[in-house]
Design a protein around this motif. Sequence first.
Motif: not given
Length: 505
Positions: A1-12
Motif C-alpha cells: 500500500x502506498x503511503x506517499x506520492x509526490x507527483x510533478x515536483x518542480x523547484x527552482x
Amino acid sequence: MTILTMRGITKTFPGVAALQDVNLEVERGEIHAICGENGAGKSTLMKVLSGVHPHGSYQGEIKFEDDWCEFSSIRDSERRGIVIIHQELALCPQLSIAENIFLGNEMSRGGLIDWNRTNHAAGELLRRVGLDENPVTPVSELGVGKQQLVEIAKALSKEVKLLILDEPTAALNDNDSAHLLDLLRGLREDGVTCVIISHKLNEVMAIADTITILRDGRTIETLQTSEVTEDRIISGMVGRDLSQRFPPHSPSVGDEVLRIEDWTVHSPVHTGRVVVDHASLTLRRGEIVGLAGLMGAGRTELAMSVFGRSYGKDISGRIIKDGKQIHVKSVQDAIAHGIAYVTEDRKRYGLNLIEDIKRNISAAGLGSLSRRGWVQEHQEHRAAEDFRLRMNIKAPGVRAVTGKLSGGNQQKVVLSKWILTNPDVLILDEPTRGIDVGAKYEIYSIINQLADEGKAVLVISSELPELLGLCDRIYALSRGRITGEVERAEATQEKLMQFMTKEAA
C-alpha cells in the motif's frame, strides 16, 4: 500500500532548476533509498516534502495517507507524522538529552515543564533506540553516533510515520553505522516507513527495499534492491557505465620532499595522554601516500599537529623538508614552507559558507594576490575564475554563495583554496567524505594531476578501498603509532586491517 506520492515536483532557485517534474512513490513499511550525485536534487526533494520549502514555492502535488497535502512549515508535516533528520544535526549541545528530545513539544503541567515525566519518557525513547545514557546528560558530551540516535529518539517522540534521514551515516564510524542500520530495520518491523538519502551504496544495498535514482533534478528510475547491483545504481546516477571507480594513473615518483621523525603529540584536553606516539613517515614528489587507521587512531591529530601545530600540546619530533629541518609553529609557517591541509570537516573548518566562491578560494593565498598590503580584486577574481573552470565547479560564477553548492563542489573549492598557495605537500583529510561516486572520480583525477605536477600528497581516509585504489604507498596507524607500511602492489584490506588493529610495541 502506498503511503506517499509526490507527483510533478518542480523547484527552482535563482538561475538553477533544482527539481524538474520529479515523481516518487513510497510503500508503507518499507525502507526507500534515494540515490544520486551531489546536486541531483535529493535533499531539495525531501525539504519540499517536509515543508522546509513551503507549498507555493514549488510546483507539483504531495499525497500522504490518501490526503493531498500542502505543508507550509516543518510543524505542518510533523503533525502528519513526517519527520526529517538533516545531515547537519539540529541539537542544542548545552541542553540535556531529554530537553533536546522534547524541545518545542514540552511536557507540562500547570504551565510548568514536568521534568519527572519528561525524563522518564526520554529514558523510554533512549532504550527504544538502544542508547544507554542518562536523559539529563548534556548532548555536548555525546559523540556524533549517539547524537544521531538522539535525533531518532526525538523523531519517535513525535509519533513518526515517515522518517526521512539525509546522509545518516556520513560522519559515523563502522560500528555506529551498523548500529544505526539495525535500528532502521527494527523501526521497519514496527511499521515506521523510512526514506534514506545516502552515498554509501554498500549500506543502501544492505538496508533498502527500493531505490529511486535522481539525476540532474529528474527522476531516472525506481528499482527493487534485490534485482540490482552497485554498478547498476552507479550507472543510473552518473548516466554512463563507470567501469573503473578510480582513474588510471602511472606515478612518477621523485626525491623525498618531507620527512616526519619521532613525532609525538599530547592531548590538549587530557593531560598526559599521548595521541601521536613517535610517528615517522616520508613523502616524495609525485607520490600519493595513504594513511589508514580506525577512528581514534590519531590520523587527523597527526595531520593537524604537523600543519602549524593546529592540534595538541607538548609536541616533539622533527620535520625535514627538502633535506633541511624546518620549524612549523603556526599555520602561517606551514603555508610559508609549502605545506597545505584540507580538513575533514569542510563546512566547519574549511569554508566560510556565507561567503562567495571567490573569497573562499583566495582566503589562504591573499599574499600572492596583494600589492602593498592591498588585495588586487581583479587578480583575485581571475584566480578564482581560473579554478572554477579548471576544477569544473558547477556554479553560475565565482560570486555564487559557497553554502549553496553541493558537497562535491564545496570540496573542489577547498582544494582550490589550498592549491592557490602552490604547496609542495598537500595533506587531504577524508577528501571524498559525503560526496557521490561521480564527484569522487573527479576528486581522484585532481589528486592524480597534483601528483603529476610533482606535489607530494598524503591522503587520510576511512575507506580502505579508496586508499588501495588511489595511493602508491600506505601507512597504517594504531593508537597513535605507525604500525605498518605497505607498497601498492602488496596492499590488501586484510593486511591493512591487521596493521590498523595491531597493538603498538
